[in-house]
Write a protein that holds these residues in place. Structure first.
Motif, PDB file in Angstrom:
ATOM      1  N   GLU A 114       0.877  -1.147  -0.052  1.00 57.74           N
ATOM      2  CA  GLU A 114       0.025  -0.250   0.125  1.00 57.74           C
ATOM      3  C   GLU A 114       0.923   1.190  -0.046  1.00 57.74           C
ATOM      4  OE1 GLU A 114       0.761  -1.134   4.288  1.00 57.74           O
ATOM      5  OE2 GLU A 114       0.139  -2.338   2.408  1.00 57.74           O
ATOM      6  N   THR A 115       2.098   1.174   0.379  1.00 59.65           N
ATOM      7  CA  THR A 115       3.080   2.297   0.381  1.00 59.65           C
ATOM      8  C   THR A 115       4.183   2.102  -0.577  1.00 59.65           C
ATOM      9  OG1 THR A 115       4.401   1.416   2.040  1.00 59.65           O
ATOM     10  CG2 THR A 115       2.618   2.864   2.925  1.00 59.65           C
ATOM     11  N   LEU A 116       4.095   1.045  -1.498  1.00 57.13           N
ATOM     12  CA  LEU A 116       5.154   0.958  -2.446  1.00 57.13           C
ATOM     13  C   LEU A 116       4.364   0.589  -3.937  1.00 57.13           C
ATOM     14  CD1 LEU A 116       7.590  -1.761  -0.237  1.00 57.13           C
ATOM     15  CD2 LEU A 116       7.846   0.809  -0.729  1.00 57.13           C
ATOM     16  N   CYS A 117       4.234  -0.708  -4.496  1.00 48.39           N
ATOM     17  CA  CYS A 117       3.952  -0.695  -5.896  1.00 48.39           C
ATOM     18  C   CYS A 117       2.626  -0.195  -5.707  1.00 48.39           C
ATOM     19  CB  CYS A 117       4.199  -2.093  -6.180  1.00 48.39           C
ATOM     20  SG  CYS A 117       3.315  -3.301  -5.045  1.00 48.39           S
ATOM     21  N   GLU A 118       1.654  -0.546  -5.049  1.00 50.79           N
ATOM     22  CA  GLU A 118       0.320  -0.359  -5.207  1.00 50.79           C
ATOM     23  C   GLU A 118      -0.192   1.234  -4.851  1.00 50.79           C
ATOM     24  OE1 GLU A 118      -2.414  -2.614  -3.003  1.00 50.79           O
ATOM     25  OE2 GLU A 118      -1.306  -4.534  -3.891  1.00 50.79           O
ATOM     26  N   GLU A 119       0.510   2.085  -4.082  1.00 48.98           N
ATOM     27  CA  GLU A 119       0.534   3.474  -4.041  1.00 48.98           C
ATOM     28  C   GLU A 119       1.111   4.176  -5.203  1.00 48.98           C
ATOM     29  OE1 GLU A 119       1.333   6.415  -0.435  1.00 48.98           O
ATOM     30  OE2 GLU A 119       3.170   5.691  -1.564  1.00 48.98           O
ATOM     31  N   ALA A 120       1.934   3.480  -5.975  1.00 47.53           N
ATOM     32  CA  ALA A 120       2.547   4.038  -7.311  1.00 47.53           C
ATOM     33  C   ALA A 120       1.497   3.762  -8.634  1.00 47.53           C
ATOM     34  CB  ALA A 120       3.890   3.499  -7.539  1.00 47.53           C
ATOM     35  N   CYS A 121       0.655   2.855  -8.288  1.00 52.11           N
ATOM     36  CA  CYS A 121      -0.147   2.550  -9.692  1.00 52.11           C
ATOM     37  C   CYS A 121      -0.877   3.466 -10.213  1.00 52.11           C
ATOM     38  CB  CYS A 121      -1.173   1.390  -8.995  1.00 52.11           C
ATOM     39  SG  CYS A 121      -2.107   0.601 -10.254  1.00 52.11           S
ATOM     40  N   VAL A 122      -0.993   3.502 -11.440  1.00 52.20           N
ATOM     41  CA  VAL A 122      -1.605   4.765 -12.117  1.00 52.20           C
ATOM     42  C   VAL A 122      -3.215   4.524 -11.539  1.00 52.20           C
ATOM     43  CG1 VAL A 122       0.184   5.055 -13.823  1.00 52.20           C
ATOM     44  CG2 VAL A 122      -1.856   3.491 -14.068  1.00 52.20           C
ATOM     45  N   ARG A 123      -3.632   3.391 -11.403  1.00 53.55           N
ATOM     46  CA  ARG A 123      -5.168   3.377 -11.089  1.00 53.55           C
ATOM     47  C   ARG A 123      -5.308   4.156  -9.573  1.00 53.55           C
ATOM     48  NH1 ARG A 123      -9.145   0.970 -13.780  1.00 53.55           N
ATOM     49  NH2 ARG A 123      -8.787  -0.331 -15.699  1.00 53.55           N
ATOM     50  N   MET A 124      -4.237   3.888  -8.858  1.00 48.42           N
ATOM     51  CA  MET A 124      -4.633   4.374  -7.447  1.00 48.42           C
ATOM     52  C   MET A 124      -4.712   5.876  -7.559  1.00 48.42           C
ATOM     53  SD  MET A 124      -4.689   4.002  -4.336  1.00 48.42           S
ATOM     54  CE  MET A 124      -4.420   4.887  -2.725  1.00 48.42           C
ATOM     55  N   GLU A 125      -3.854   6.703  -8.568  1.00 45.28           N
ATOM     56  CA  GLU A 125      -3.877   8.005  -8.637  1.00 45.28           C
ATOM     57  C   GLU A 125      -5.126   8.573  -9.397  1.00 45.28           C
ATOM     58  OE1 GLU A 125      -1.384  11.589 -11.056  1.00 45.28           O
ATOM     59  OE2 GLU A 125      -0.567   9.659 -10.905  1.00 45.28           O
ATOM     60  N   ALA A 126      -5.782   7.504 -10.464  1.00 45.02           N
ATOM     61  CA  ALA A 126      -6.857   7.973 -11.183  1.00 45.02           C
ATOM     62  C   ALA A 126      -8.186   7.712 -10.552  1.00 45.02           C
ATOM     63  CB  ALA A 126      -6.887   7.189 -12.723  1.00 45.02           C
ATOM     64  N   GLU A 127      -8.161   6.256  -9.647  1.00 41.99           N
ATOM     65  CA  GLU A 127      -9.441   5.874  -9.226  1.00 41.99           C
ATOM     66  C   GLU A 127      -9.395   5.836  -7.515  1.00 41.99           C
ATOM     67  OE1 GLU A 127     -10.013   2.176 -11.173  1.00 41.99           O
ATOM     68  OE2 GLU A 127      -9.630   3.338 -13.132  1.00 41.99           O
ATOM     69  N   GLY A 128      -8.329   5.973  -7.102  1.00 39.99           N
ATOM     70  CA  GLY A 128      -8.153   5.717  -5.652  1.00 39.99           C
ATOM     71  C   GLY A 128      -8.306   4.169  -5.143  1.00 39.99           C
ATOM     72  N   LYS A 129      -8.069   3.470  -6.416  1.00 40.00           N
ATOM     73  CA  LYS A 129      -8.343   1.849  -6.258  1.00 40.00           C
ATOM     74  C   LYS A 129      -7.282   1.277  -7.133  1.00 40.00           C
ATOM     75  CE  LYS A 129     -11.589  -2.074  -6.499  1.00 40.00           C
ATOM     76  NZ  LYS A 129     -12.731  -2.535  -6.919  1.00 40.00           N
ATOM     77  N   PRO A 130      -5.996   0.889  -6.488  1.00 43.88           N
ATOM     78  CA  PRO A 130      -4.816   0.443  -7.531  1.00 43.88           C
ATOM     79  C   PRO A 130      -5.318  -1.117  -7.649  1.00 43.88           C
ATOM     80  CG  PRO A 130      -4.325   0.295  -5.249  1.00 43.88           C
ATOM     81  CD  PRO A 130      -5.756   0.782  -5.120  1.00 43.88           C
ATOM     82  N   VAL A 131      -4.471  -1.676  -8.717  1.00 41.92           N
ATOM     83  CA  VAL A 131      -4.435  -3.077  -8.912  1.00 41.92           C
ATOM     84  C   VAL A 131      -3.905  -3.914  -7.619  1.00 41.92           C
ATOM     85  CG1 VAL A 131      -3.525  -4.899 -10.438  1.00 41.92           C
ATOM     86  CG2 VAL A 131      -3.885  -2.616 -11.382  1.00 41.92           C
ATOM     87  N   LYS A 132      -4.733  -5.089  -7.447  1.00 38.33           N
ATOM     88  CA  LYS A 132      -4.088  -5.630  -6.316  1.00 38.33           C
ATOM     89  C   LYS A 132      -2.842  -6.639  -6.554  1.00 38.33           C
ATOM     90  CE  LYS A 132      -8.633  -6.134  -4.580  1.00 38.33           C
ATOM     91  NZ  LYS A 132      -9.846  -7.010  -4.475  1.00 38.33           N
ATOM     92  N   ILE A 133      -1.888  -5.670  -6.524  1.00 40.13           N
ATOM     93  CA  ILE A 133      -0.478  -6.238  -6.958  1.00 40.13           C
ATOM     94  C   ILE A 133       0.279  -7.452  -6.134  1.00 40.13           C
ATOM     95  CG2 ILE A 133       1.982  -5.935  -7.546  1.00 40.13           C
ATOM     96  CD1 ILE A 133       0.974  -3.091  -8.322  1.00 40.13           C
ATOM     97  N   GLY A 134      -0.196  -6.942  -4.867  1.00 41.63           N
ATOM     98  CA  GLY A 134       0.256  -8.138  -3.806  1.00 41.63           C
ATOM     99  C   GLY A 134      -0.376  -9.476  -3.692  1.00 41.63           C
ATOM    100  N   LEU A 135      -1.742  -9.447  -4.008  1.00 42.28           N
ATOM    101  CA  LEU A 135      -2.257 -10.685  -4.051  1.00 42.28           C
ATOM    102  C   LEU A 135      -2.248 -11.433  -5.424  1.00 42.28           C
ATOM    103  CD1 LEU A 135      -5.946  -9.581  -2.458  1.00 42.28           C
ATOM    104  CD2 LEU A 135      -4.340 -11.092  -1.678  1.00 42.28           C
ATOM    105  N   LEU A 136      -1.912 -10.685  -6.649  1.00 41.15           N
ATOM    106  CA  LEU A 136      -1.599 -11.238  -7.872  1.00 41.15           C
ATOM    107  C   LEU A 136      -0.174 -11.808  -7.673  1.00 41.15           C
ATOM    108  CD1 LEU A 136      -2.762  -8.628 -10.325  1.00 41.15           C
ATOM    109  CD2 LEU A 136      -3.902 -10.844  -9.949  1.00 41.15           C
TER     110      LEU A 136
END
Length: 444
Positions: free
Chosen positions: A95-117
């Motif tokens: 939540e403070t590394l890859c998912e915080e940097a996800c462009v979907r996080m910036e656009a929608e506030g809901k990143p791709v669930k990289i950790g679970l993937l």
């Protein structure tokens, strides 16, 4: 519901409650869920998520491999950079590394669930057994790795890939370091830490000697004589002092040691916990011990932290995990004295704090928190078992970008080195980088 046993006691809950409370906090994705989630990825060319990953995993690549029905190939992409990809998928603060940097996080506030993937892919590979790598032709070179945690085992695995013979010296009965002894039990269930150790050792060429500790029968000078190179991944052995009056009273515990006991407990009902618990600190360890105290049946749990929520090392997500499980976080307060009765802790006197020009000071106003059990979670310190042979920086081992120490032929990585992030994923990166540097050194 917690019982009303006074003081410190075990068996506060039913066995079924323990099983539910300490179940997997993030159930894994099934195949359909993984496919749907992977389809959300934009597969960015200059992926900010990859830049944010300390081990630089090619995140868009492995997600695309999942999307196209090749989870084992995705796992190989992950393991190429992070052989602890399975555990990092569980404990890494995405939540403070890859998912915080996800462009979907910036656009929608809901990143791709990289950790679970990442977990979906690595679990798929490990479930089938086998090893994704083959050892190179033996080189005849021998390397000593001191410490069987993420840094040490990541280093050992990469060195074994290059054909070197590696001996890992680990102080504890089990390898795995903080993955085995230091994280919340609900983050790594079903003995996954040891399954991952077995997976890593499966490459061959790595011998583990448990019960061997630097400074206690294991000497750096002897290792330098007997081996062609040495890597130190010894972590942090010391515990910072509380600095409050009566901090040695019965009921005042080290959070790291308590979490280790919890992780090794075969019966959680036998682990005693206070009815009223106070945790001092603001990092992941503080949150982990506070939440687990609550899950063990503590009635009232409070974290006391000297600054505000933004300054806590525990992420906003981890703070939310604590609060949603009934843990109260008391900011802007510091411990002054443990309140003692009949030799036992019964509470903690705290002082409100304020900050001016970057300096923290007490306000003079105090309050008392009742407590049967008080946990110190205020960080650990490096203890020098090398006899002062290595240069230090900021109280930890000084290393360069390749993790070389001030002594030729000796490398170090993980929590024991200066400038580290105190994260599993960062320790893995240190070990891998050191191994590549050692390999070049041995070939010279």
């Amino acid at each position: 519901m917690a019982d009303v046993k006074p003081g410190i006691s075990g068996g506060r809950l039913s066995q079924s409650d323990y099983a539910v409370n300490f179940g997997d906090i993030h159930p894994p994705l099934d195949a359909h869920e993984a496919l749907v989630e992977s389809d959300r990825c934009y597969f960015c060319h200059d992926a900010p998520c990859q830049v944010a990953c300390p081990t630089a995993i090619d995140i868009p690549m492995f997600i695309r491999q999942i999307q196209t029905g090749h989870p084992k190939s995705a796992a190989k992409t992950i393991f190429d950079q992070n052989i602890f990809g399975g555990m990092c998928a569980r404990v890494c603060p995405t939540e403070t590394l890859c998912e915080e940097a996800c462009v979907r996080m910036e656009a929608e506030g809901k990143p791709v669930k990289i950790g679970l993937l990442q977990r979906y892919a690595t679990d798929a590979f490990m479930a089938d057994g086998g090893q994704p790598y083959e050892r190179a032709k033996p080189t005849g070179k021998k390397v000593a790795v001191v410490g069987g945690g993420p840094a040490g085992l990541a280093c050992a695995h990469r060195l074994a890939m290059h054909g070197h013979e590696v001996t890992v010296f680990e102080a504890r009965p089990k390898s795995g370091g903080l993955n085995e002894y230091g994280i919340a039990a609900y983050k790594s269930t079903d003995d996954f830490a040891q399954k991952e150790v077995d997976f890593i050792l499966g490459i061959g060429g790595i011998t583990v000697q448990n019960g061997k500790k630097l400074g206690a029968g294991l000497d750096l000078a002897d290792l330098q004589k007997d081996y062609d190179a040495v890597f130190l991944g010894i972590g942090l052995q010391g515990v910072n002092a509380l600095g409050a009056q009566n901090d040695d009273a019965a009921g005042v515990e080290d959070a790291v040691g308590y979490i280790a006991d919890l992780r090794q407990a075969s019966d959680l009902s036998a682990l005693p916990v206070g009815r009223r618990v106070v945790v001092i600190g603001g990092g992941m360890t503080a949150v982990d011990v506070a939440v687990q105290s609550k899950l063990l049946g503590a009635e009232d749990v409070t974290i006391v932290y000297r600054r505000g929520p933004e300054q806590m090392k525990a992420s906003a997500y981890e703070q939310e995990v604590a609060q949603t499980r009934g843990v109260r976080i008391k900011h802007w307060a510091m411990p002054k004295a443990v309140i003692v009765k009949d030799g036992k802790a019964v509470g903690l006197t705290c002082e409100y704090t304020s900050e001016a020009n970057g300096k923290l000071t007490g306000t003079g106003e105090t309050f008392d928190l009742p407590a049967d059990m008080i946990f110190r979670a205020i960080g650990q310190a490096y203890v020098d078992f090398t006899g002062g042979k290595l240069a230090l920086e900021g109280g930890r081992i000084k290393v360069d970008d390749e993790k070389r120490t001030s002594v030729r032929g000796v490398w170090a990585g993980g929590d024991c080195v200066a400038g580290g992030q105190d994260l599993t994923v960062a320790s893995v990166d240190d070990g891998r980088r050191a191994a590549e540097s050692i390999n070049l050194f041995l070939k010279a």
